[in-house]
Design a protein around this motif. Sequence first.
Motif, short mmCIF file in Angstrom:
data_model
loop_
_atom_site.label_atom_id
_atom_site.label_comp_id
_atom_site.label_asym_id
_atom_site.label_seq_id
_atom_site.Cartn_x
_atom_site.Cartn_y
_atom_site.Cartn_z
N GLU A 248 -23.97 25.72 -38.82
CA GLU A 248 -23.08 25.15 -37.82
C GLU A 248 -21.83 25.99 -37.59
OE1 GLU A 248 -23.27 22.28 -35.98
OE2 GLU A 248 -25.28 21.79 -36.67
N ASN A 249 -21.35 26.65 -38.65
CA ASN A 249 -20.06 27.34 -38.56
C ASN A 249 -20.07 28.76 -39.10
OD1 ASN A 249 -19.31 24.17 -39.27
ND2 ASN A 249 -18.13 25.05 -37.60
N SER A 250 -21.25 29.27 -39.47
CA SER A 250 -21.37 30.64 -39.99
C SER A 250 -20.46 30.88 -41.19
CB SER A 250 -21.09 31.66 -38.89
OG SER A 250 -22.02 31.51 -37.84
N SER A 251 -20.36 29.87 -42.04
CA SER A 251 -19.52 29.95 -43.23
C SER A 251 -20.02 28.96 -44.26
CB SER A 251 -18.06 29.63 -42.88
OG SER A 251 -17.28 29.46 -44.05
N LEU A 252 -19.92 29.31 -45.54
CA LEU A 252 -20.25 28.36 -46.59
C LEU A 252 -19.10 27.42 -46.89
CD1 LEU A 252 -22.19 30.55 -49.21
CD2 LEU A 252 -23.08 29.21 -47.31
N ASP A 253 -17.93 27.73 -46.36
CA ASP A 253 -16.74 26.93 -46.64
C ASP A 253 -16.69 25.72 -45.71
OD1 ASP A 253 -14.31 25.94 -47.40
OD2 ASP A 253 -13.13 27.69 -46.79
N TRP A 254 -17.50 24.72 -46.02
CA TRP A 254 -17.60 23.56 -45.14
C TRP A 254 -16.29 22.79 -45.05
CZ3 TRP A 254 -16.81 18.52 -46.67
CH2 TRP A 254 -16.79 18.27 -48.05
N GLU A 255 -15.47 22.83 -46.11
CA GLU A 255 -14.21 22.08 -46.10
C GLU A 255 -13.17 22.68 -45.16
OE1 GLU A 255 -13.61 20.03 -50.32
OE2 GLU A 255 -14.06 22.18 -50.50
N ALA A 256 -13.41 23.92 -44.73
CA ALA A 256 -12.48 24.54 -43.78
C ALA A 256 -12.77 24.09 -42.35
CB ALA A 256 -12.57 26.06 -43.87
N GLN A 257 -13.80 23.26 -42.14
CA GLN A 257 -14.24 22.94 -40.78
C GLN A 257 -13.66 21.63 -40.24
OE1 GLN A 257 -15.65 25.57 -39.71
NE2 GLN A 257 -15.87 26.36 -41.79
N TYR A 258 -12.89 20.89 -41.02
CA TYR A 258 -12.31 19.63 -40.51
C TYR A 258 -11.53 19.84 -39.22
CZ TYR A 258 -13.49 17.31 -44.96
OH TYR A 258 -14.16 16.78 -46.03
N PRO A 259 -10.72 20.90 -39.07
CA PRO A 259 -9.95 21.06 -37.83
C PRO A 259 -10.71 21.71 -36.69
CG PRO A 259 -9.33 22.77 -39.38
CD PRO A 259 -10.29 21.86 -40.11
N TYR A 260 -11.91 22.19 -36.93
CA TYR A 260 -12.66 22.92 -35.90
C TYR A 260 -12.93 22.03 -34.68
CZ TYR A 260 -16.84 24.48 -33.47
OH TYR A 260 -17.75 24.81 -32.51
N ILE A 261 -12.71 22.58 -33.48
CA ILE A 261 -13.07 21.88 -32.25
C ILE A 261 -13.18 22.89 -31.11
CG2 ILE A 261 -10.63 21.31 -31.80
CD1 ILE A 261 -11.73 18.74 -30.37
N GLU A 262 -14.27 22.79 -30.35
CA GLU A 262 -14.44 23.59 -29.13
C GLU A 262 -15.59 23.03 -28.31
OE1 GLU A 262 -16.02 27.61 -29.36
OE2 GLU A 262 -16.80 27.23 -31.38
N ASP A 263 -15.67 23.44 -27.07
CA ASP A 263 -16.82 23.11 -26.22
C ASP A 263 -17.68 24.36 -26.16
OD1 ASP A 263 -18.64 22.64 -24.15
OD2 ASP A 263 -17.24 21.36 -23.08
N ILE A 264 -18.90 24.28 -26.71
CA ILE A 264 -19.76 25.46 -26.77
C ILE A 264 -20.68 25.55 -25.57
CG2 ILE A 264 -19.65 25.51 -29.28
CD1 ILE A 264 -22.60 24.51 -29.25
N GLY A 265 -20.51 24.64 -24.59
CA GLY A 265 -21.26 24.73 -23.36
C GLY A 265 -22.69 24.27 -23.45
N ASP A 266 -22.99 23.34 -24.35
CA ASP A 266 -24.36 22.87 -24.51
C ASP A 266 -24.59 21.51 -23.85
OD1 ASP A 266 -23.01 21.20 -26.21
OD2 ASP A 266 -24.40 21.40 -27.87
N GLY A 267 -23.63 21.04 -23.06
CA GLY A 267 -23.80 19.78 -22.36
C GLY A 267 -23.37 18.55 -23.14
N ARG A 268 -22.78 18.74 -24.33
CA ARG A 268 -22.38 17.61 -25.15
C ARG A 268 -20.87 17.50 -25.31
NH1 ARG A 268 -27.03 19.80 -27.68
NH2 ARG A 268 -28.76 18.32 -27.81
N GLY A 269 -20.14 18.16 -24.44
CA GLY A 269 -18.68 18.08 -24.51
C GLY A 269 -18.13 18.83 -25.69
N TYR A 270 -17.11 18.26 -26.33
CA TYR A 270 -16.51 18.89 -27.49
C TYR A 270 -17.41 18.77 -28.71
CZ TYR A 270 -11.93 19.42 -25.26
OH TYR A 270 -10.90 19.79 -24.43
N THR A 271 -17.44 19.83 -29.49
CA THR A 271 -18.05 19.84 -30.83
C THR A 271 -16.91 19.99 -31.82
OG1 THR A 271 -20.00 20.99 -30.03
CG2 THR A 271 -19.61 21.07 -32.37
N ALA A 272 -16.92 19.21 -32.89
CA ALA A 272 -15.76 19.27 -33.78
C ALA A 272 -16.13 18.84 -35.19
CB ALA A 272 -14.63 18.38 -33.26
#
Length: 273
Positions: A54-78
Amino acid sequence: MKHLARALRPPLAAALLSAAALTGCSGSASDAPAVSLDDPAKKRIALQLVSSAENSSLDWEAQYPYIEDIGDGRGYTAGIIGFCSGTGDMTAVVERYAKARPGNPLERFLPALRAVEGSDAHTGLGPPFARAWARAANDPAFRAAQDAERDAGYFDPAVRQAKKDGLGALGQFVYYDAYVMHGAQDAEGTLGFRTIRRQALAAARTPAGGGDERRYLDAFLDARVAAMVQEPAHADTSRVETAQRVFVREGKFQLETPLRWRVYGDGYRIDEG
């Protein structure tokens, strides 16, 4: 329903999808003592594996603040597993946070989140919402809300079904990752976990039904890949073919470490669990 933070990268070359991923001696379990994915050490491995895709990283705990629209038709991913504004689980996270921390800066966006469900719209959200989401990640209550929604909506039901099917920790993870990407139910133009499992059952029996674990997991992954390639955003199937399929081929039915895999051509390893 979930999706990849890097889902739009070009598909891997066909050479990566080698026949070797489908071979190996038959078997139904490893000799290691059975352990569930909800064991803390195994769950940590599962969260790292999902984060690599999902995030190209093993550091899953660093992903809480992640948010963007990747253009897949589902709005924001976060967040830690890619909660989506268009599918409703992002709304559920913010609702959990509002109960734990009334009046928090994300609460005012709840009407807009409810209004955009089922679409890719940003109406009433936009940069102010994205900034508020990222800032909220500093609050332990918000991180706990993400954890709770991940477990209630994805991890727990996946593990529960996998146990009923007689699957070890690897099979439980295979189900969990499918839940993360596809959700439980079919949606417009997409197949959900339940349909994928039903298709697998048409090809092989579960261990609980007297079948071979390796054969059943390969059948499930075959059905999963077929579902993925129906969506352009999921056309890269490496999280299955050069990750989960590798573990099946190696007979690591309890997710025994070391684990080595590739996603989008990037290599990862976990040496201890």
